[in-house]
Scaffold this motif. Structure first.
Motif, PDB file in Angstrom:
ATOM      1  N   SER A 192      -5.702   1.211   2.070  1.00 51.18           N
ATOM      2  CA  SER A 192      -5.845  -0.151   1.553  1.00 51.18           C
ATOM      3  C   SER A 192      -7.309  -0.485   1.290  1.00 51.18           C
ATOM      4  O   SER A 192      -8.130  -0.390   2.187  1.00 51.18           O
ATOM      5  CB  SER A 192      -5.263  -1.132   2.568  1.00 51.18           C
ATOM      6  N   ASP A 200      -7.266  -4.616  -4.136  1.00 46.23           N
ATOM      7  CA  ASP A 200      -6.642  -5.489  -3.146  1.00 46.23           C
ATOM      8  C   ASP A 200      -7.347  -6.829  -3.227  1.00 46.23           C
ATOM      9  O   ASP A 200      -8.516  -6.944  -2.857  1.00 46.23           O
ATOM     10  CB  ASP A 200      -6.772  -4.874  -1.750  1.00 46.23           C
ATOM     11  N   GLU A 212      -2.881  -5.189  -5.434  1.00 46.35           N
ATOM     12  CA  GLU A 212      -2.170  -5.828  -4.329  1.00 46.35           C
ATOM     13  C   GLU A 212      -2.609  -7.289  -4.286  1.00 46.35           C
ATOM     14  O   GLU A 212      -3.739  -7.607  -4.584  1.00 46.35           O
ATOM     15  CB  GLU A 212      -2.499  -5.135  -2.998  1.00 46.35           C
ATOM     16  N   THR A 250       0.835  -1.205   0.000  1.00 42.82           N
ATOM     17  CA  THR A 250       0.000   0.000   0.000  1.00 42.82           C
ATOM     18  C   THR A 250       0.870   1.255   0.000  1.00 42.82           C
ATOM     19  O   THR A 250       0.572   2.237  -0.686  1.00 42.82           O
ATOM     20  CB  THR A 250      -0.973  -0.022   1.198  1.00 42.82           C
TER      21      THR A 250
END
Ligand code: ATP
Ligand code: MG
Length: 143
Positions: free
Chosen positions: A58, A77, A105, A40
């Protein structure tokens, strides 16, 4: 391929800034690394380079956050995904193939669904408390 060592979050953010400065609309950044590696933090640097003013946090619960900069910035994410199919079901093709930059991510969770052109960024924890960042362009060139 290039390998960069960072000693603190600001240095990692700066590596993100530098990569961000090279990105073009449609680019995809695939981030891997363990919990707390700095994915992040790296994303914040990329976002800053793309002119995003809002704070980037995040998107663990929302999965996707969209920001406006000099081009759209899609921060995903995938930690909570169980299978690559779930990534396909998110319906993000339009984002991945649109005019913005997508950063993922836990990109390994997308498996084969991740487009081949993604730029891979791996962040590892170093024994000295720092981080080792490896950047691999899809064409094999050092970033
Ligand atoms: N060299 C470094 N680079 C990046 N972060 C560092 C470094 N050294 C220490 N840190 C700290 O590690 C933490 C990284 O947190 P961050 O949320 O970016 O990790 P993450 O990889 O996104 O984790 P998650 O998998 O939970 O999303 C921050 O608290 C940051 O201050
Ligand atoms: Mg994170």
């Amino acid at each position: 391929m290039s390998e960069i060592r960072t000693q603190d979050a600001e240095e990692t953010r700066d590596v993100g800034r530098r990569l961000g400065g090279t990105l073009l609309p449609g680019d995809i950044v695939a981030l891997t690394g363990p919990l707390g590696a700095g994915k992040t933090v790296f994303a914040q640097g990329v976002a800053e380079s793309l002119g995003v003013d809002e704070p980037v946090t995040s998107p663990t619960f929302t999965l996707i956050c969209e920001y406006e900069g000099i081009m759209p910035f899609y921060h995903m994410d995938l930690y909570r995904l169980d299978t690559p199919d779930e990534f396909a079901w998110l319906g993000v093709e339009e984002m991945l193939n649109g005019n913005g930059v997508s950063l993922l991510e836990w990109s390994e969770k997308a498996g084969e669904e991740l487009p081949d052109r993604a730029i891979h960024v791996g962040i590892e924890l170093s024994y000295d408390g720092g981080r080792i960042i490896t950047i691999i362009r899809s064409d094999g060139e050092a970033a």
